[in-house]
Scaffold this motif. Structure first.
Motif, PDB file in Angstrom:
ATOM      1  N   GLY A 176       0.799  -1.312  -0.416  1.00 16.19           N
ATOM      2  CA  GLY A 176      -0.160  -0.096  -0.207  1.00 16.19           C
ATOM      3  C   GLY A 176       0.791   1.556   0.048  1.00 16.19           C
ATOM      4  N   VAL A 177       2.206   1.129  -0.302  1.00 15.65           N
ATOM      5  CA  VAL A 177       2.588   2.580   0.028  1.00 15.65           C
ATOM      6  C   VAL A 177       3.380   2.576  -1.375  1.00 15.65           C
ATOM      7  N   SER A 178       2.690   3.571  -2.631  1.00 19.10           N
ATOM      8  CA  SER A 178       3.084   3.425  -3.781  1.00 19.10           C
ATOM      9  C   SER A 178       4.301   4.451  -4.176  1.00 19.10           C
ATOM     10  N   GLU A 179       4.433   5.082  -4.910  1.00 19.91           N
ATOM     11  CA  GLU A 179       6.390   5.230  -5.426  1.00 19.91           C
ATOM     12  C   GLU A 179       5.995   6.694  -5.435  1.00 19.91           C
ATOM     13  N   GLU A 180       4.847   7.274  -5.339  1.00 17.00           N
ATOM     14  CA  GLU A 180       3.677   8.722  -5.340  1.00 17.00           C
ATOM     15  C   GLU A 180       4.738   9.283  -3.703  1.00 17.00           C
ATOM     16  N   ASP A 181       3.788   7.862  -3.171  1.00 18.22           N
ATOM     17  CA  ASP A 181       3.243   8.060  -1.574  1.00 18.22           C
ATOM     18  C   ASP A 181       4.681   8.217  -0.564  1.00 18.22           C
ATOM     19  N   ALA A 182       5.910   7.408  -1.660  1.00 19.36           N
ATOM     20  CA  ALA A 182       6.854   7.183  -0.403  1.00 19.36           C
ATOM     21  C   ALA A 182       8.314   8.925  -0.899  1.00 19.36           C
ATOM     22  N   LEU A 183       8.312   9.241  -2.529  1.00 13.40           N
ATOM     23  CA  LEU A 183       8.093  10.559  -2.288  1.00 13.40           C
ATOM     24  C   LEU A 183       7.285  11.417  -1.481  1.00 13.40           C
ATOM     25  N   ASN A 184       6.279  11.722  -1.794  1.00 16.81           N
ATOM     26  CA  ASN A 184       5.881  12.569  -0.830  1.00 16.81           C
ATOM     27  C   ASN A 184       5.806  12.730   0.724  1.00 16.81           C
ATOM     28  N   LEU A 186       8.888  11.768   1.656  1.00 16.93           N
ATOM     29  CA  LEU A 186       9.918  11.773   1.989  1.00 16.93           C
ATOM     30  C   LEU A 186      10.321  13.798   2.163  1.00 16.93           C
ATOM     31  N   LYS A 187       9.476  13.938   0.719  1.00 14.12           N
ATOM     32  CA  LYS A 187       9.712  15.302   0.892  1.00 14.12           C
ATOM     33  C   LYS A 187       8.404  16.401   2.272  1.00 14.12           C
ATOM     34  N   LYS A 191      10.540  19.024   4.899  1.00 20.05           N
ATOM     35  CA  LYS A 191       9.707  20.319   5.627  1.00 20.05           C
ATOM     36  C   LYS A 191      10.036  19.869   6.574  1.00 20.05           C
ATOM     37  N   THR A 192       9.407  18.847   7.293  1.00 23.86           N
ATOM     38  CA  THR A 192       8.655  19.029   8.687  1.00 23.86           C
ATOM     39  C   THR A 192       9.772  18.337   9.528  1.00 23.86           C
ATOM     40  N   ASP A 193      11.125  17.560   9.464  1.00 19.62           N
ATOM     41  CA  ASP A 193      12.144  17.050  10.412  1.00 19.62           C
ATOM     42  C   ASP A 193      12.657  17.534  10.218  1.00 19.62           C
ATOM     43  N   ALA A 194      13.545  17.459   8.972  1.00 20.88           N
ATOM     44  CA  ALA A 194      15.213  17.023   9.111  1.00 20.88           C
ATOM     45  C   ALA A 194      15.300  18.955   7.692  1.00 20.88           C
ATOM     46  N   ASN A 195      15.529  19.505   8.231  1.00 17.60           N
ATOM     47  CA  ASN A 195      15.639  21.301   7.029  1.00 17.60           C
ATOM     48  C   ASN A 195      17.340  20.107   6.696  1.00 17.60           C
ATOM     49  N   PRO A 196      16.864  20.495   5.325  1.00 15.79           N
ATOM     50  CA  PRO A 196      17.343  20.025   3.683  1.00 15.79           C
ATOM     51  C   PRO A 196      18.684  20.797   4.586  1.00 15.79           C
ATOM     52  N   ARG A 197      19.296  21.636   4.221  1.00 15.83           N
ATOM     53  CA  ARG A 197      20.180  22.898   4.838  1.00 15.83           C
ATOM     54  C   ARG A 197      20.843  22.306   5.766  1.00 15.83           C
ATOM     55  N   ASP A 198      20.611  21.206   6.645  1.00 14.27           N
ATOM     56  CA  ASP A 198      20.833  20.644   7.910  1.00 14.27           C
ATOM     57  C   ASP A 198      21.106  18.725   7.685  1.00 14.27           C
ATOM     58  N   THR A 199      21.215  18.476   6.586  1.00  8.77           N
ATOM     59  CA  THR A 199      20.571  17.548   5.871  1.00  8.77           C
ATOM     60  C   THR A 199      21.911  17.239   5.323  1.00  8.77           C
ATOM     61  N   ALA A 200      22.954  15.541   5.670  1.00 11.29           N
ATOM     62  CA  ALA A 200      23.624  15.553   4.912  1.00 11.29           C
ATOM     63  C   ALA A 200      23.708  14.551   4.413  1.00 11.29           C
ATOM     64  N   GLU A 222      15.534   7.827  -9.145  1.00 11.57           N
ATOM     65  CA  GLU A 222      15.846   9.035 -10.171  1.00 11.57           C
ATOM     66  C   GLU A 222      15.602  10.004  -9.344  1.00 11.57           C
ATOM     67  N   ALA A 223      14.151  10.017  -8.554  1.00 11.21           N
ATOM     68  CA  ALA A 223      13.793  11.212  -8.367  1.00 11.21           C
ATOM     69  C   ALA A 223      14.005  11.505  -7.060  1.00 11.21           C
ATOM     70  N   VAL A 224      14.838  10.592  -5.871  1.00 12.15           N
ATOM     71  CA  VAL A 224      15.901  10.939  -5.351  1.00 12.15           C
ATOM     72  C   VAL A 224      17.273  11.400  -5.220  1.00 12.15           C
ATOM     73  N   ARG A 225      17.699  10.428  -5.999  1.00 11.44           N
ATOM     74  CA  ARG A 225      18.644  12.044  -6.795  1.00 11.44           C
ATOM     75  C   ARG A 225      18.364  12.743  -7.137  1.00 11.44           C
ATOM     76  N   GLU A 226      17.495  13.462  -8.040  1.00 10.42           N
ATOM     77  CA  GLU A 226      16.869  14.452  -7.482  1.00 10.42           C
ATOM     78  C   GLU A 226      17.165  15.205  -6.896  1.00 10.42           C
ATOM     79  N   ILE A 227      16.099  15.034  -5.713  1.00 12.79           N
ATOM     80  CA  ILE A 227      16.232  15.539  -4.627  1.00 12.79           C
ATOM     81  C   ILE A 227      17.095  15.990  -3.629  1.00 12.79           C
ATOM     82  N   CYS A 228      18.210  14.910  -3.974  1.00 15.88           N
ATOM     83  CA  CYS A 228      19.727  15.223  -2.937  1.00 15.88           C
ATOM     84  C   CYS A 228      20.402  16.538  -3.801  1.00 15.88           C
TER      85      CYS A 228
END
Length: 426
Positions: A176-184, A186-187, A191-200, A222-228
């Motif tokens: 029940g966890v789609s690719e869209e669910d997983a990417l949302n 992660l985003k 947004k709520t827990d791990a500020n991107p500016r502080d994420t290694a 590929e989408a995770v790579r783009e987010i990174c």
């Protein structure tokens, strides 16, 4: 000593948390077979949990270890380096698909590799946060226990875990966890827990190991790579279980074409000798100061000799092609079982990294961990080592040596089929 005598010693002297529930003790082994202390012959579909892709005691690896023992056993490479370490580093740099020129550090275990990958990422970025995924497994040290996407049994009894580790959902459409669910998800974590500016770093397995042998799609990776890339976050790919030929490529990430910043590996690197590696882009790997990475036994001469021999075996015996062929055989047999047995569902494989789920209800995908355990127990009684895994404990995974002989493979699969007939309703 026989099995009974050894079990008595185990009960008396081995810590309960470290003691195997198995009552048979390995006396000797060859390729995909083990003989126990009572002389019983056992087919090995576990491969030391993915350590023996080229089989127990491959002759070329054994000879390389013996030859090295006649030269140098240990110096600590930070005190007195030796050829094996730099030759392994050279080979891994050439073979590992990281961005740009790869540099290497060697360690002793998968957990050590992940710990050091996080250290390197923090040094390279000046940031602290690490994001991992549900179902992921990265080790049993404190940092890696915090990174694991499953609590029991790894972290249940050990108190507070290190901070700055955050979680995102891993895409498993079957549950029940789609690719869209997983990417949302992660985003949302960013947004709520791990500020991107502080994420290694974002750390993921391209195919979940202990989490159930579910492969992430190319589009997800590929989408995770783009987010990174968008946020300057490093992508760490954990190939400890999926690496060194299990999926038909040297590394599972190669199926996608995605290039990580860092890859960790261990298990089948050295056919049973303890070694692991962190391979990353040169600027990333060189970010920390002198003598900041390593350890007393890291990249031992004997383990390096075994690794170089394994790499030769891969080339000489076409192990990657054999892995693909083995996966095809397993997939064909599993598909038949899915038709014949009400409890077999969601058969899958990437190369020889193969599994299926044991369910009580196919329509509802209801996990049946009790039956899964019974199947593993029954198989052991019939002379076959079989392992389960997965968040729900209902996945049967197959990690036999890629070099397994056809007749031994068929004998083992026949045992699994017999167990299914005896314990489930067709």
């Amino acid at each position: 000593m026989n099995n009974a005598q050894l079990n008595e010693l185990k009960t008396r002297y081995v810590a309960s948390g470290a003691a195997s529930p198995a009552t048979q003790f390995a006396e000797r082994a060859e390729n995909a077979l083990i003989w126990d202390a009572d002389g019983n012959r056992i087919i090995d579909f576990a491969g030391g949990i993915g350590v023996l892709n080229v089989g127990h005691r491959h002759p070329k690896v054994v000879q390389a270890v013996k030859d090295q023992l006649d030269k140098v056993m240990h110096t600590c490479q930070t005190v007195m380096p030796y050829e094996g370490y730099v030759k392994v580093a050279e080979k891994l740099s050439q073979l590992t698909p990281v961005r740009g020129h790869g540099k290497v550090m060697l360690a002793n275990s998968g957990a050590e590799a992940l710990e050091n990958a996080v250290k390197v990422a923090r040094a390279a970025t000046g940031r602290d946060n690490v994001i991992c995924f549900t179902g992921g497994y990265h080790g049993r040290t404190f940092m890696t226990m915090a990174m694991n996407g499953k609590v029991a049994p790894y972290a249940t009894d050990f108190g507070s875990m290190p901070g700055n580790v955050f979680r995102a959902p891993y895409p498993v459409p079957y549950h029940g966890v789609s690719e869209e669910d997983a990417l949302n998800g992660l985003k949302m974590t960013l947004k709520t827990d791990a500020n991107p500016r502080d994420t290694a770093a974002i750390v993921l397995e391209p195919v979940l190991g202990e989490g159930g042998f579910y492969a992430a799609s190319t589009s997800f990776l590929e989408a995770v790579r783009e987010i990174c890339d968008e946020h300057g976050i490093l992508l760490i790919v954990d190939e400890v279980q999926s690496g060194f030929g299990r999926t038909g490529k040297l590394f599972a990430i190669e199926h996608s074409g995605v290039e990580p910043d860092i890859i960790t590996m261990a298990k089948s690197m050295a056919d049973g000798m303890p070694i692991s590696a962190v391979v990353g882009t040169d600027k990333v790997m060189d970010a920390s100061g002198g003598n900041s990475l390593g350890g007393t036994y890291t990249g031992s001469p004997v383990s390096c000799a075994a690794t170089l021999a394994v790499l030769e075996v891969f080339e000489e015996e076409k192990i990657l092609e054999k892995s693909q062929a083995l996966g095809d055989k397993l997939g064909e047999r599993f598909a038949k079982w899915q038709q014949d047995f009400a409890c077999v569902d969601n058969v899958r494989h990437l190369g020889a990294m193969a599994a299926f789920d044991v369910v009580a209800d196919k329509a509802k995908h209801t996990p049946d961990a009790e039956l899964t355990g019974a199947l593993c127990k029954k198989a052991r009684e019939k002379g076959l080592i079989l392992l389960s895994c997965g968040l729900y404990g209902n996945t049967l995974r197959f990690l036999m040596p890629v070099t397994i002989e056809d007749e031994i493979l068929e004998e083992g699969l026949d045992i699994v089929e017999t167990c299914l007939k005896e314990l489930s309703h067709a």
